[in-house]
Design a protein around this motif. Structure first.
Motif, PDB file in Angstrom:
ATOM      1  N   ALA A  74      47.866  30.049  30.817  1.00  0.00           N
ATOM      2  CA  ALA A  74      48.493  28.754  31.098  1.00  0.00           C
ATOM      3  C   ALA A  74      49.091  28.668  32.494  1.00  0.00           C
ATOM      4  CB  ALA A  74      49.562  28.472  30.052  1.00  0.00           C
ATOM      5  N   ASP A  75      49.422  29.803  33.092  1.00  0.00           N
ATOM      6  CA  ASP A  75      50.002  29.800  34.434  1.00  0.00           C
ATOM      7  C   ASP A  75      48.954  29.725  35.535  1.00  0.00           C
ATOM      8  OD1 ASP A  75      48.904  32.306  34.206  1.00  0.00           O
ATOM      9  OD2 ASP A  75      50.733  33.405  34.711  1.00  0.00           O
ATOM     10  N   GLY A  76      47.678  29.605  35.157  1.00  0.00           N
ATOM     11  CA  GLY A  76      46.604  29.480  36.128  1.00  0.00           C
ATOM     12  C   GLY A  76      46.026  30.796  36.605  1.00  0.00           C
ATOM     13  N   ALA A  77      46.493  31.909  36.066  1.00  0.00           N
ATOM     14  CA  ALA A  77      45.949  33.219  36.437  1.00  0.00           C
ATOM     15  C   ALA A  77      44.653  33.463  35.674  1.00  0.00           C
ATOM     16  CB  ALA A  77      46.951  34.323  36.132  1.00  0.00           C
ATOM     17  N   ILE A  78      43.692  34.087  36.350  1.00  0.00           N
ATOM     18  CA  ILE A  78      42.407  34.392  35.730  1.00  0.00           C
ATOM     19  C   ILE A  78      42.295  35.904  35.552  1.00  0.00           C
ATOM     20  CG2 ILE A  78      39.901  34.305  35.985  1.00  0.00           C
ATOM     21  CD1 ILE A  78      40.366  31.753  37.681  1.00  0.00           C
ATOM     22  N   TYR A  79      42.234  36.333  34.309  1.00  0.00           N
ATOM     23  CA  TYR A  79      42.092  37.748  33.974  1.00  0.00           C
ATOM     24  C   TYR A  79      40.621  38.039  33.694  1.00  0.00           C
ATOM     25  CZ  TYR A  79      47.163  37.796  33.431  1.00  0.00           C
ATOM     26  OH  TYR A  79      48.519  37.701  33.666  1.00  0.00           O
ATOM     27  N   PHE A  80      40.176  39.237  34.050  1.00  0.00           N
ATOM     28  CA  PHE A  80      38.818  39.641  33.722  1.00  0.00           C
ATOM     29  C   PHE A  80      38.757  41.157  33.619  1.00  0.00           C
ATOM     30  CE2 PHE A  80      39.136  39.460  38.296  1.00  0.00           C
ATOM     31  CZ  PHE A  80      38.411  40.548  38.772  1.00  0.00           C
ATOM     32  N   THR A  81      37.767  41.643  32.917  1.00  0.00           N
ATOM     33  CA  THR A  81      37.656  43.072  32.646  1.00  0.00           C
ATOM     34  C   THR A  81      36.601  43.723  33.529  1.00  0.00           C
ATOM     35  OG1 THR A  81      35.995  42.775  30.900  1.00  0.00           O
ATOM     36  CG2 THR A  81      38.301  42.665  30.238  1.00  0.00           C
ATOM     37  N   ASP A  82      36.732  45.024  33.700  1.00  0.00           N
ATOM     38  CA  ASP A  82      35.694  45.868  34.286  1.00  0.00           C
ATOM     39  C   ASP A  82      35.538  47.023  33.306  1.00  0.00           C
ATOM     40  OD1 ASP A  82      34.006  47.516  35.737  1.00  0.00           O
ATOM     41  OD2 ASP A  82      34.979  47.102  37.654  1.00  0.00           O
ATOM     42  N   ASN A  83      34.735  46.788  32.278  1.00  0.00           N
ATOM     43  CA  ASN A  83      34.636  47.712  31.151  1.00  0.00           C
ATOM     44  C   ASN A  83      34.216  49.108  31.565  1.00  0.00           C
ATOM     45  OD1 ASN A  83      32.556  48.821  28.832  1.00  0.00           O
ATOM     46  ND2 ASN A  83      34.411  47.918  27.963  1.00  0.00           N
ATOM     47  N   ARG A  84      33.292  49.205  32.502  1.00  0.00           N
ATOM     48  CA  ARG A  84      32.788  50.526  32.897  1.00  0.00           C
ATOM     49  C   ARG A  84      33.841  51.338  33.646  1.00  0.00           C
ATOM     50  NH1 ARG A  84      26.442  49.249  34.572  1.00  0.00           N
ATOM     51  NH2 ARG A  84      25.883  48.347  32.556  1.00  0.00           N
ATOM     52  N   GLU A  85      34.788  50.647  34.267  1.00  0.00           N
ATOM     53  CA  GLU A  85      35.866  51.337  34.975  1.00  0.00           C
ATOM     54  C   GLU A  85      37.123  51.427  34.127  1.00  0.00           C
ATOM     55  OE1 GLU A  85      35.617  52.775  37.915  1.00  0.00           O
ATOM     56  OE2 GLU A  85      33.540  52.149  38.221  1.00  0.00           O
ATOM     57  N   ASP A  86      37.098  50.823  32.924  1.00  0.00           N
ATOM     58  CA  ASP A  86      38.259  50.772  32.034  1.00  0.00           C
ATOM     59  C   ASP A  86      39.461  50.131  32.731  1.00  0.00           C
ATOM     60  OD1 ASP A  86      39.807  51.117  29.762  1.00  0.00           O
ATOM     61  OD2 ASP A  86      40.347  53.196  30.229  1.00  0.00           O
ATOM     62  N   LYS A  87      39.240  48.905  33.247  1.00  0.00           N
ATOM     63  CA  LYS A  87      40.288  48.191  33.959  1.00  0.00           C
ATOM     64  C   LYS A  87      40.296  46.709  33.577  1.00  0.00           C
ATOM     65  CE  LYS A  87      39.974  51.138  38.099  1.00  0.00           C
ATOM     66  NZ  LYS A  87      39.624  51.162  39.554  1.00  0.00           N
ATOM     67  N   VAL A  88      41.459  46.093  33.727  1.00  0.00           N
ATOM     68  CA  VAL A  88      41.592  44.644  33.634  1.00  0.00           C
ATOM     69  C   VAL A  88      42.246  44.183  34.932  1.00  0.00           C
ATOM     70  CG1 VAL A  88      42.615  42.673  32.439  1.00  0.00           C
ATOM     71  CG2 VAL A  88      41.823  44.645  31.118  1.00  0.00           C
ATOM     72  N   HIS A  89      41.619  43.199  35.592  1.00  0.00           N
ATOM     73  CA  HIS A  89      42.138  42.661  36.846  1.00  0.00           C
ATOM     74  C   HIS A  89      42.631  41.238  36.623  1.00  0.00           C
ATOM     75  CE1 HIS A  89      40.338  46.022  39.086  1.00  0.00           C
ATOM     76  NE2 HIS A  89      39.252  45.836  38.347  1.00  0.00           N
ATOM     77  N   VAL A  90      43.403  40.736  37.573  1.00  0.00           N
ATOM     78  CA  VAL A  90      43.879  39.363  37.500  1.00  0.00           C
ATOM     79  C   VAL A  90      43.826  38.725  38.885  1.00  0.00           C
ATOM     80  CG1 VAL A  90      46.291  40.132  37.726  1.00  0.00           C
ATOM     81  CG2 VAL A  90      45.795  37.839  36.847  1.00  0.00           C
ATOM     82  N   ILE A  91      43.352  37.489  38.930  1.00  0.00           N
ATOM     83  CA  ILE A  91      43.393  36.688  40.145  1.00  0.00           C
ATOM     84  C   ILE A  91      44.539  35.698  39.977  1.00  0.00           C
ATOM     85  CG2 ILE A  91      42.133  35.114  41.677  1.00  0.00           C
ATOM     86  CD1 ILE A  91      39.537  36.221  40.526  1.00  0.00           C
ATOM     87  N   ARG A  92      45.584  35.844  40.781  1.00  0.00           N
ATOM     88  CA  ARG A  92      46.754  34.986  40.676  1.00  0.00           C
ATOM     89  C   ARG A  92      46.434  33.596  41.230  1.00  0.00           C
ATOM     90  NH1 ARG A  92      49.686  37.559  36.945  1.00  0.00           N
ATOM     91  NH2 ARG A  92      50.039  39.754  37.503  1.00  0.00           N
ATOM     92  N   PRO A  93      47.229  32.578  40.862  1.00  0.00           N
ATOM     93  CA  PRO A  93      46.973  31.224  41.369  1.00  0.00           C
ATOM     94  C   PRO A  93      46.959  31.122  42.895  1.00  0.00           C
ATOM     95  CG  PRO A  93      48.457  31.149  39.505  1.00  0.00           C
ATOM     96  CD  PRO A  93      48.288  32.590  39.841  1.00  0.00           C
ATOM     97  N   ASP A  94      47.682  32.036  43.582  1.00  0.00           N
ATOM     98  CA  ASP A  94      47.686  31.999  45.044  1.00  0.00           C
ATOM     99  C   ASP A  94      46.525  32.770  45.651  1.00  0.00           C
ATOM    100  OD1 ASP A  94      48.375  34.629  44.633  1.00  0.00           O
ATOM    101  OD2 ASP A  94      50.366  34.501  45.538  1.00  0.00           O
TER     102      ASP A  94
END
Length: 298
Positions: free
Chosen positions: A63-83
């Motif tokens: 809801a805050d406009g952040a976009i989360y996505f996974t990198d399954n092969r690296e076992d990571k979750v990243h986020v792109i902030r609204p800025d």
């Protein structure tokens, strides 16, 4: 089985900055019927908004406009902030081999994880709660992708990647989080999943058969009436407000609710998943192998 909760005091996850990559190229529409150009905003270009990953997957916008996505092969979750900042949200060991995700209105992420094999709720401070990891005493196979229905129930695919036939399932977690059940077992390896805007149809791709099926969602939340929807499979999918279905294969293919193909959008890299994002929900976010792209839509 665990009742759904809302995170307030869980341990927070550290965020690490990544280099942002900006690039734009024309939005190429290999258009079968003249319809794709009517969906893309005039003059819109595909823009690379983040890069440097191994297998970008499972996008979800909170809801805050952040976009989360996974990198399954690296076992990571990243986020792109609204800025525009790109951060590491969960690192190896913390991400639990996250794969498909869906953002809930209460501010959490529903995530399919592979270590453990479970359906998990992740708070935006990084706290985790296992919603379900078994059904009738049998552990899940490898939850892959999920969709939260308008009533709060969760449909998720649980393919079996071994050689034993008949073990793959589509499962459903009740809105109150107290009951998980099998709602379909007639696919070889169910993968991407999404529901129609009215919550009456569930679309599921079969990774093995390379096709996408549609099911009717009943009043009891069960599935029936399986039918071939598209003669191509996908890794992930989304729908727009008109009910058009967007499938990610070698391109982003777009189908009308009746199953007729509108056309396709070519992406610089092979797409893996896709969502609509932004305040007006008119930006198509495409996770594609090493990068994340955006495209303005009408």
């Amino acid at each position: 089985m665990h009742r759904r909760t809302f995170f307030r005091n869980a341990v927070s996850a550290a965020g690490l900055p990544f280099i942002m990559a900006f690039a734009a190229c024309p939005a190429t529409a290999a258009d079968d019927s003249g319809g794709v150009s009517e969906l893309i905003a005039p003059g819109a270009k595909i823009v690379k908004i983040a890069s440097g990953f191994t297998w970008a997957e499972g996008p979800a916008e909170t809801a805050d406009g952040a976009i989360y996505f996974t990198d399954n092969r690296e076992d990571k979750v990243h986020v792109i902030r609204p800025d525009g900042r790109v951060e590491l949200f969960l690192g190896p060991g913390e991400a639990w081999k996250a794969n498909g995700m869906f953002a809930c209105p209460d501010g959490c992420l529903v995530v399919c994880t592979g270590a453990p094999n479970a359906l998990v709720e992740i708070g935006l401070n990084g706290g985790k709660n296992i919603l379900a990891d078994s059904v009738d005493g049998q552990p899940f196979n490898a939850p892959n992708d999920c969709w939260v229905a308008p009533d709060g129930g969760i449909y998720f695919t649980d393919p079996y990647w071994g050689r034993e036939e008949g073990r793959s399932r589509i499962r459903h977690l009740s809105p109150d989080g107290t009951k998980v059940r099998n709602v379909a077992s007639d696919m070889v390896r169910p993968n991407g999943v999404v529901g129609s805007p009215d919550g009456r149809t569930l679309y599921v791709s079969d990774w093995n058969e390379k096709v996408t099926y549609a099911y009717d969602i009943g009043r009891d939340r069960g599935l029936s009436g399986r039918r071939l929807f598209a003669p191509e499979g996908d890794d992930g999918m989304t729908v727009d407000v008109a009910g058009n279905v967007y499938l990610t294969g070698k391109v982003v293919s777009i189908y009308r609710p009746d199953g007729s193909r509108i056309g396709e959008i070519e992406v610089p890299e092979t797409p893996a998943n896709v969502i609509f994002a932004g305040k007006d929900k008119k930006t198509l976010i495409i996770t594609a192998r090493t990068s994340v792209y955006s495209l303005k839509m009408r």
